[in-house]
Design a protein around this motif. Sequence first.
Motif, short mmCIF file in Angstrom:
data_model
loop_
_atom_site.label_atom_id
_atom_site.label_comp_id
_atom_site.label_asym_id
_atom_site.label_seq_id
_atom_site.Cartn_x
_atom_site.Cartn_y
_atom_site.Cartn_z
N LYS A 202 0.83 -1.19 0.00
CA LYS A 202 0.00 0.00 0.00
C LYS A 202 0.87 1.25 0.00
CE LYS A 202 -3.94 2.12 2.35
NZ LYS A 202 -4.90 1.99 3.49
N GLY A 203 0.52 2.19 -0.91
CA GLY A 203 1.24 3.45 -0.98
C GLY A 203 2.41 3.45 -1.94
N LEU A 204 2.85 2.29 -2.39
CA LEU A 204 4.00 2.22 -3.29
C LEU A 204 3.65 2.60 -4.72
CD1 LEU A 204 7.01 1.45 -3.63
CD2 LEU A 204 6.25 -0.91 -4.09
N TYR A 205 2.44 2.24 -5.14
CA TYR A 205 2.03 2.43 -6.53
C TYR A 205 0.88 3.43 -6.60
CZ TYR A 205 -0.52 1.34 -10.86
OH TYR A 205 -1.19 1.43 -12.04
N ASP A 206 0.98 4.39 -7.51
CA ASP A 206 -0.08 5.38 -7.73
C ASP A 206 -0.73 5.12 -9.08
OD1 ASP A 206 -1.74 7.52 -8.07
OD2 ASP A 206 -0.17 9.06 -8.03
N PRO A 207 -1.97 4.61 -9.11
CA PRO A 207 -2.62 4.28 -10.39
C PRO A 207 -2.91 5.50 -11.26
CG PRO A 207 -4.17 4.06 -8.58
CD PRO A 207 -2.82 4.27 -7.96
N GLU A 208 -2.84 6.70 -10.69
CA GLU A 208 -3.10 7.92 -11.47
C GLU A 208 -1.82 8.53 -12.03
OE1 GLU A 208 -6.16 8.68 -12.17
OE2 GLU A 208 -6.80 7.00 -10.88
N ASP A 209 -0.68 7.95 -11.75
CA ASP A 209 0.60 8.49 -12.23
C ASP A 209 0.85 8.00 -13.65
OD1 ASP A 209 3.15 9.41 -12.67
OD2 ASP A 209 3.96 8.68 -10.77
N THR A 210 0.31 8.73 -14.62
CA THR A 210 0.42 8.29 -16.01
C THR A 210 1.84 8.41 -16.54
OG1 THR A 210 -0.25 10.50 -16.76
CG2 THR A 210 -1.97 8.84 -16.55
N GLU A 211 2.61 9.36 -16.03
CA GLU A 211 4.00 9.49 -16.46
C GLU A 211 4.80 8.26 -16.09
OE1 GLU A 211 5.36 11.77 -18.41
OE2 GLU A 211 3.38 12.68 -18.61
N ALA A 212 4.59 7.78 -14.86
CA ALA A 212 5.29 6.56 -14.43
C ALA A 212 4.83 5.36 -15.25
CB ALA A 212 5.04 6.31 -12.94
N LEU A 213 3.54 5.33 -15.56
CA LEU A 213 3.00 4.22 -16.35
C LEU A 213 3.65 4.14 -17.72
CD1 LEU A 213 0.95 1.96 -16.92
CD2 LEU A 213 -0.70 3.74 -17.54
N ILE A 214 3.65 5.25 -18.44
CA ILE A 214 4.21 5.20 -19.79
C ILE A 214 5.72 4.98 -19.74
CG2 ILE A 214 4.61 7.68 -20.14
CD1 ILE A 214 3.48 7.21 -23.03
N ASP A 215 6.37 5.48 -18.70
CA ASP A 215 7.81 5.25 -18.57
C ASP A 215 8.10 3.78 -18.36
OD1 ASP A 215 10.63 6.19 -18.13
OD2 ASP A 215 10.25 5.34 -16.15
N GLN A 216 7.36 3.13 -17.48
CA GLN A 216 7.59 1.70 -17.21
C GLN A 216 7.30 0.86 -18.45
OE1 GLN A 216 8.87 0.14 -14.67
NE2 GLN A 216 8.95 1.76 -13.13
N VAL A 217 6.17 1.14 -19.10
CA VAL A 217 5.81 0.36 -20.29
C VAL A 217 6.82 0.61 -21.40
CG1 VAL A 217 4.07 0.02 -22.09
CG2 VAL A 217 3.36 0.27 -19.71
N SER A 218 7.21 1.87 -21.58
CA SER A 218 8.17 2.20 -22.65
C SER A 218 9.51 1.51 -22.42
CB SER A 218 8.37 3.72 -22.73
OG SER A 218 7.19 4.36 -23.13
N ARG A 219 10.02 1.56 -21.20
CA ARG A 219 11.31 0.92 -20.92
C ARG A 219 11.25 -0.59 -21.16
NH1 ARG A 219 13.56 2.04 -15.32
NH2 ARG A 219 11.49 2.72 -14.68
N PHE A 220 10.14 -1.19 -20.76
CA PHE A 220 9.97 -2.63 -20.95
C PHE A 220 9.93 -2.96 -22.44
CE2 PHE A 220 7.22 -6.37 -21.44
CZ PHE A 220 7.87 -7.28 -20.61
N VAL A 221 9.12 -2.20 -23.20
CA VAL A 221 8.96 -2.47 -24.64
C VAL A 221 10.23 -2.19 -25.40
CG1 VAL A 221 7.73 -1.76 -26.71
CG2 VAL A 221 6.46 -2.14 -24.59
N VAL A 222 10.90 -1.06 -25.09
CA VAL A 222 12.15 -0.73 -25.77
C VAL A 222 13.19 -1.81 -25.54
CG1 VAL A 222 14.11 0.87 -25.80
CG2 VAL A 222 11.77 1.76 -25.79
N GLY A 223 13.27 -2.30 -24.30
CA GLY A 223 14.20 -3.39 -24.00
C GLY A 223 13.89 -4.63 -24.83
N GLY A 224 12.60 -4.90 -25.03
CA GLY A 224 12.23 -6.05 -25.84
C GLY A 224 12.61 -5.88 -27.29
N PHE A 225 12.40 -4.69 -27.83
CA PHE A 225 12.76 -4.45 -29.22
C PHE A 225 14.28 -4.55 -29.44
CE2 PHE A 225 8.53 -2.67 -30.08
CZ PHE A 225 8.33 -3.15 -31.35
N GLN A 226 15.04 -4.10 -28.49
CA GLN A 226 16.49 -4.07 -28.65
C GLN A 226 17.18 -5.38 -28.27
OE1 GLN A 226 17.37 -0.60 -26.24
NE2 GLN A 226 17.24 0.78 -28.02
N ALA A 227 16.43 -6.32 -27.72
CA ALA A 227 17.01 -7.60 -27.33
C ALA A 227 17.48 -8.36 -28.57
CB ALA A 227 15.99 -8.43 -26.58
N ARG A 228 18.55 -9.08 -28.40
CA ARG A 228 19.09 -9.87 -29.52
C ARG A 228 18.78 -11.35 -29.34
NH1 ARG A 228 22.52 -7.08 -32.80
NH2 ARG A 228 23.12 -5.02 -32.09
#
Length: 228
Positions: A202-228
Amino acid sequence: MATTTDTPNRATRVKQRGPGRPGGTSAVRDEIMDAAEAQFAELGYAGTTLREVAAATNVTQALISYYFGSKYGLFEETFLRRGQVISRQRTELLEALLARKGKPTVREIVHAFLSPTLALRSTPQGRAFLRLQARLHTEPPEISYKLRTHAYGSSTQRYVDAFRLALPQLGELDAYWRVTLMVGTYLYAFSDTHRMEEMTPKGLYDPEDTEALIDQVSRFVVGGFQAR
């Protein structure tokens, strides 16, 4: 003589206009689609009835049929109403990236793809569409394939090509796989599954923090695209 002050409901007002096309077409259609969006998102195509949609908007089933022809017609127009806007915005953002000098980065392409959908999380109606969009992938093929292709086929292909431009070493099949996995990731992350609220302290995750959301998803997806 006494006069009534009751305001007639929408269905009554439509009937009073007599034969022909009802007035206020655009507003009434939008209200019907708003209600249908919420119903389809929660109950799916099979679980939603025109009677429930009619009750939610205070119109008759006959009026819904007049505007949309059938339940599938209502489902199709409701989905495409936002889906085609998302597709157009994705294309515009990608074109702006490609028009710049130099190749866009993978992260920029990912962000361009995700941004139009992320913006929908700011309103309850937008969130309903995100749930509907995620649920579409569980609907029967005869319902889902046509709509996905109609709404997103062209813009998604442009992104496949853009990722291969940014990553020349990425094979064609790998590009399609990774775009598909990107879609699956954002659909789950953006569609209010509440999984993070359940998993994190409780308190660790903010469901309204859209900046954190897109940052986490983007980092995960970018890592997947760049994986060899």
